[in-house]
Design a protein around this motif. Sequence first.
Motif, PDB file in Angstrom:
ATOM      1  N   LYS A 142       0.842  -1.202   0.000  1.00  0.00           N
ATOM      2  CA  LYS A 142       0.000   0.000   0.000  1.00  0.00           C
ATOM      3  C   LYS A 142       0.868   1.239   0.000  1.00  0.00           C
ATOM      4  O   LYS A 142       1.727   1.414   0.870  1.00  0.00           O
ATOM      5  CB  LYS A 142      -0.923   0.018   1.225  1.00  0.00           C
ATOM      6  CG  LYS A 142      -1.896   1.179   1.230  1.00  0.00           C
ATOM      7  CD  LYS A 142      -2.966   1.021   0.166  1.00  0.00           C
ATOM      8  CE  LYS A 142      -3.713   2.302  -0.121  1.00  0.00           C
ATOM      9  NZ  LYS A 142      -4.733   2.117  -1.168  1.00  0.00           N
ATOM     10  N   LYS A 143       0.625   2.090  -0.992  1.00  0.00           N
ATOM     11  CA  LYS A 143       1.335   3.372  -1.047  1.00  0.00           C
ATOM     12  C   LYS A 143       0.333   4.484  -0.787  1.00  0.00           C
ATOM     13  O   LYS A 143      -0.780   4.454  -1.313  1.00  0.00           O
ATOM     14  CB  LYS A 143       1.971   3.574  -2.421  1.00  0.00           C
ATOM     15  CG  LYS A 143       3.114   2.622  -2.677  1.00  0.00           C
ATOM     16  CD  LYS A 143       3.859   2.995  -3.925  1.00  0.00           C
ATOM     17  CE  LYS A 143       5.000   2.003  -4.085  1.00  0.00           C
ATOM     18  NZ  LYS A 143       5.951   2.328  -5.077  1.00  0.00           N
ATOM     19  N   PHE A 144       0.739   5.454   0.015  1.00  0.00           N
ATOM     20  CA  PHE A 144      -0.021   6.698   0.158  1.00  0.00           C
ATOM     21  C   PHE A 144       0.842   7.772  -0.497  1.00  0.00           C
ATOM     22  O   PHE A 144       1.831   8.194   0.098  1.00  0.00           O
ATOM     23  CB  PHE A 144      -0.263   7.027   1.635  1.00  0.00           C
ATOM     24  CG  PHE A 144      -1.119   6.014   2.356  1.00  0.00           C
ATOM     25  CD1 PHE A 144      -2.482   5.893   2.063  1.00  0.00           C
ATOM     26  CD2 PHE A 144      -0.581   5.186   3.341  1.00  0.00           C
ATOM     27  CE1 PHE A 144      -3.276   4.970   2.735  1.00  0.00           C
ATOM     28  CE2 PHE A 144      -1.369   4.268   4.012  1.00  0.00           C
ATOM     29  CZ  PHE A 144      -2.726   4.157   3.709  1.00  0.00           C
ATOM     30  N   GLY A 145       0.526   8.145  -1.723  1.00  0.00           N
ATOM     31  CA  GLY A 145       1.410   9.055  -2.464  1.00  0.00           C
ATOM     32  C   GLY A 145       2.752   8.369  -2.675  1.00  0.00           C
ATOM     33  O   GLY A 145       2.805   7.228  -3.139  1.00  0.00           O
ATOM     34  N   ASP A 146       3.813   9.056  -2.277  1.00  0.00           N
ATOM     35  CA  ASP A 146       5.160   8.483  -2.433  1.00  0.00           C
ATOM     36  C   ASP A 146       5.511   7.543  -1.295  1.00  0.00           C
ATOM     37  O   ASP A 146       6.500   6.827  -1.360  1.00  0.00           O
ATOM     38  CB  ASP A 146       6.227   9.607  -2.402  1.00  0.00           C
ATOM     39  CG  ASP A 146       6.130  10.467  -3.638  1.00  0.00           C
ATOM     40  OD1 ASP A 146       5.535   9.984  -4.618  1.00  0.00           O
ATOM     41  OD2 ASP A 146       6.622  11.608  -3.601  1.00  0.00           O
ATOM     42  N   PHE A 147       4.719   7.587  -0.244  1.00  0.00           N
ATOM     43  CA  PHE A 147       5.077   6.850   0.964  1.00  0.00           C
ATOM     44  C   PHE A 147       4.550   5.410   0.909  1.00  0.00           C
ATOM     45  O   PHE A 147       3.363   5.180   0.666  1.00  0.00           O
ATOM     46  CB  PHE A 147       4.502   7.585   2.185  1.00  0.00           C
ATOM     47  CG  PHE A 147       4.707   6.864   3.475  1.00  0.00           C
ATOM     48  CD1 PHE A 147       5.982   6.719   4.010  1.00  0.00           C
ATOM     49  CD2 PHE A 147       3.631   6.301   4.158  1.00  0.00           C
ATOM     50  CE1 PHE A 147       6.181   6.046   5.205  1.00  0.00           C
ATOM     51  CE2 PHE A 147       3.807   5.626   5.349  1.00  0.00           C
ATOM     52  CZ  PHE A 147       5.090   5.509   5.875  1.00  0.00           C
ATOM     53  N   LEU A 190      -6.887  -6.367   4.099  1.00  0.00           N
ATOM     54  CA  LEU A 190      -7.418  -7.743   4.155  1.00  0.00           C
ATOM     55  C   LEU A 190      -8.915  -7.770   4.435  1.00  0.00           C
ATOM     56  O   LEU A 190      -9.584  -8.758   4.148  1.00  0.00           O
ATOM     57  CB  LEU A 190      -6.671  -8.567   5.213  1.00  0.00           C
ATOM     58  CG  LEU A 190      -5.173  -8.745   4.965  1.00  0.00           C
ATOM     59  CD1 LEU A 190      -4.539  -9.579   6.068  1.00  0.00           C
ATOM     60  CD2 LEU A 190      -4.921  -9.407   3.606  1.00  0.00           C
ATOM     61  N   THR A 191      -9.424  -6.676   5.021  1.00  0.00           N
ATOM     62  CA  THR A 191     -10.854  -6.646   5.340  1.00  0.00           C
ATOM     63  C   THR A 191     -11.627  -5.817   4.306  1.00  0.00           C
ATOM     64  O   THR A 191     -12.749  -5.404   4.564  1.00  0.00           O
ATOM     65  CB  THR A 191     -11.088  -6.077   6.759  1.00  0.00           C
ATOM     66  OG1 THR A 191     -10.435  -4.809   6.855  1.00  0.00           O
ATOM     67  CG2 THR A 191     -10.541  -7.002   7.815  1.00  0.00           C
ATOM     68  N   THR A 192     -11.016  -5.532   3.175  1.00  0.00           N
ATOM     69  CA  THR A 192     -11.617  -4.853   2.006  1.00  0.00           C
ATOM     70  C   THR A 192     -11.878  -3.361   2.221  1.00  0.00           C
ATOM     71  O   THR A 192     -12.562  -2.730   1.424  1.00  0.00           O
ATOM     72  CB  THR A 192     -12.942  -5.511   1.524  1.00  0.00           C
ATOM     73  OG1 THR A 192     -13.995  -5.143   2.424  1.00  0.00           O
ATOM     74  CG2 THR A 192     -12.857  -7.017   1.429  1.00  0.00           C
ATOM     75  N   LEU A 193     -11.359  -2.782   3.299  1.00  0.00           N
ATOM     76  CA  LEU A 193     -11.617  -1.362   3.561  1.00  0.00           C
ATOM     77  C   LEU A 193     -10.667  -0.464   2.767  1.00  0.00           C
ATOM     78  O   LEU A 193     -10.957   0.706   2.550  1.00  0.00           O
ATOM     79  CB  LEU A 193     -11.475  -1.063   5.062  1.00  0.00           C
ATOM     80  CG  LEU A 193     -12.450  -1.825   5.957  1.00  0.00           C
ATOM     81  CD1 LEU A 193     -12.103  -1.648   7.421  1.00  0.00           C
ATOM     82  CD2 LEU A 193     -13.881  -1.380   5.689  1.00  0.00           C
ATOM     83  N   LEU A 194      -9.537  -1.021   2.388  1.00  0.00           N
ATOM     84  CA  LEU A 194      -8.554  -0.273   1.590  1.00  0.00           C
ATOM     85  C   LEU A 194      -8.170  -1.136   0.397  1.00  0.00           C
ATOM     86  O   LEU A 194      -7.993  -2.355   0.551  1.00  0.00           O
ATOM     87  CB  LEU A 194      -7.282  -0.071   2.412  1.00  0.00           C
ATOM     88  CG  LEU A 194      -7.007   1.230   3.154  1.00  0.00           C
ATOM     89  CD1 LEU A 194      -5.644   1.158   3.809  1.00  0.00           C
ATOM     90  CD2 LEU A 194      -7.119   2.441   2.251  1.00  0.00           C
ATOM     91  N   ILE A 195      -8.013  -0.519  -0.756  1.00  0.00           N
ATOM     92  CA  ILE A 195      -7.608  -1.287  -1.947  1.00  0.00           C
ATOM     93  C   ILE A 195      -6.082  -1.322  -2.015  1.00  0.00           C
ATOM     94  O   ILE A 195      -5.441  -0.264  -1.959  1.00  0.00           O
ATOM     95  CB  ILE A 195      -8.204  -0.668  -3.225  1.00  0.00           C
ATOM     96  CG1 ILE A 195      -9.729  -0.756  -3.141  1.00  0.00           C
ATOM     97  CG2 ILE A 195      -7.688  -1.378  -4.475  1.00  0.00           C
ATOM     98  CD1 ILE A 195     -10.452  -0.031  -4.243  1.00  0.00           C
ATOM     99  N   PRO A 196      -5.493  -2.522  -2.113  1.00  0.00           N
ATOM    100  CA  PRO A 196      -4.031  -2.597  -2.184  1.00  0.00           C
ATOM    101  C   PRO A 196      -3.505  -1.915  -3.450  1.00  0.00           C
ATOM    102  O   PRO A 196      -4.159  -1.952  -4.499  1.00  0.00           O
ATOM    103  CB  PRO A 196      -3.745  -4.102  -2.242  1.00  0.00           C
ATOM    104  CG  PRO A 196      -5.009  -4.775  -1.831  1.00  0.00           C
ATOM    105  CD  PRO A 196      -6.126  -3.843  -2.147  1.00  0.00           C
ATOM    106  N   THR A 197      -2.321  -1.316  -3.342  1.00  0.00           N
ATOM    107  CA  THR A 197      -1.664  -0.744  -4.520  1.00  0.00           C
ATOM    108  C   THR A 197      -1.155  -1.883  -5.409  1.00  0.00           C
ATOM    109  O   THR A 197      -1.153  -1.789  -6.628  1.00  0.00           O
ATOM    110  CB  THR A 197      -0.472   0.143  -4.074  1.00  0.00           C
ATOM    111  OG1 THR A 197      -0.929   1.026  -3.054  1.00  0.00           O
ATOM    112  CG2 THR A 197       0.098   0.936  -5.224  1.00  0.00           C
ATOM    113  N   ALA A 198      -0.710  -2.951  -4.758  1.00  0.00           N
ATOM    114  CA  ALA A 198      -0.272  -4.146  -5.499  1.00  0.00           C
ATOM    115  C   ALA A 198      -0.481  -5.365  -4.614  1.00  0.00           C
ATOM    116  O   ALA A 198      -0.678  -5.249  -3.409  1.00  0.00           O
ATOM    117  CB  ALA A 198       1.196  -4.020  -5.875  1.00  0.00           C
TER     118      ALA A 198
END
Length: 330
Positions: A11-16, A49-57
């Motif tokens: 998971k990336k938030f912008g560059d982080f 893993l609980t579908t609340l955030l979409i993985p970047t990869a």
Amino acid sequence: MSAIIINGITKKFGDFTAVDNVSFSVEKGELFGLLGPNGAGKTTIINMLTTLLIPTAGNAEIAGHNLKCDPDLVRGSIGIIFQDPSLDSALTGRENLEFHAMMYDIGKEERKKRIPDVLGIVGLSSKADILVENYSGGMKRRLEIARGLIHYPKVLFLDEPTLGLDAQTRRTIWNYIKTLNRDYGTSVVLTTHYMEEADYLCDRIAVIDNGRIIALDTPSGLKSLLKGEKVSLELKEKNCELRDKLLRQPFVREAVLEGNILSVTIADGERSVAEIFKIACSLDADILAVNIHKPSLEDVFIHLTGSTIRDKEGDKNSARHERIRRRMMR
Ligand code: ADP
Ligand code: MG
């Protein structure tokens, strides 16, 4: 059989990069822990893993369902207990459960059966009709666990289940988690930054630091990364002969003499201590004091990262305060 298979989740938030190419599996019925300091990326992993955030990869399979292709099926097979409390305090415990069960489309008859059932699991049957605003912190946490169980999930995710609770309440929660894992066969993934919590509860632990897994093993496997128990002897005077003789013993892995303190790392606990005493005696070395230190997960964390979990959190906090300070000065 695996309850969860995770492949290179990122998971990336912008560059982080908050979570960096994490892979691991959790067996059915396993109690699995993600251990790491604040900001390590634990909640972000749970949220993906609980579908609340979409993985970047990356992707994962949870209870046999593909996270990317079948998020609804994943949601139906899991229970979540969030890091931040999310109960309605103007409702009673039972009403909170009713509301949640309805959101999961659990019919009236089934609710009649399940609500007393889950309240029983967390020992809240007699408090069911009290308003949640009158619950203690520990009772609220137990109600949240009950709520996470209402649809009988195959996998339960608990994010920092005992954060902010006192030592005694924490133990009570631990026992409920153990019971539902052992007696109900629920696979559990929990996150924590409490070493003793991970050590006491988990079958296996992934140590997370800066978004990466830096070690993954059973608590005893992790501890065996260290070379063994440490015995410190305070000698009446510096004794190189004793150090050298100890170094020749098969059970001694390390012996370091600093002044009159001899630190010996040994393979197998108490037995070797007796042996050390015998050798000291045979060389007429006077021992003034002895300290035996069993390796803890804290030692493992220091061994792996070079600092304590608390120091790491200190880093993060001071970095954050520094950022806020700079922003305010602009
Ligand atoms: P943990 O649960 O281990 O304390 P988190 O998963 O909450 O850690 O956070 C991991 C890192 O990602 C932290 O540095 C956090 O500040 C950052 N982070 C989390 N969520 C976001 C977001 N929505 N936007 C930007 N950064 C985030
Ligand atoms: Mg967190």
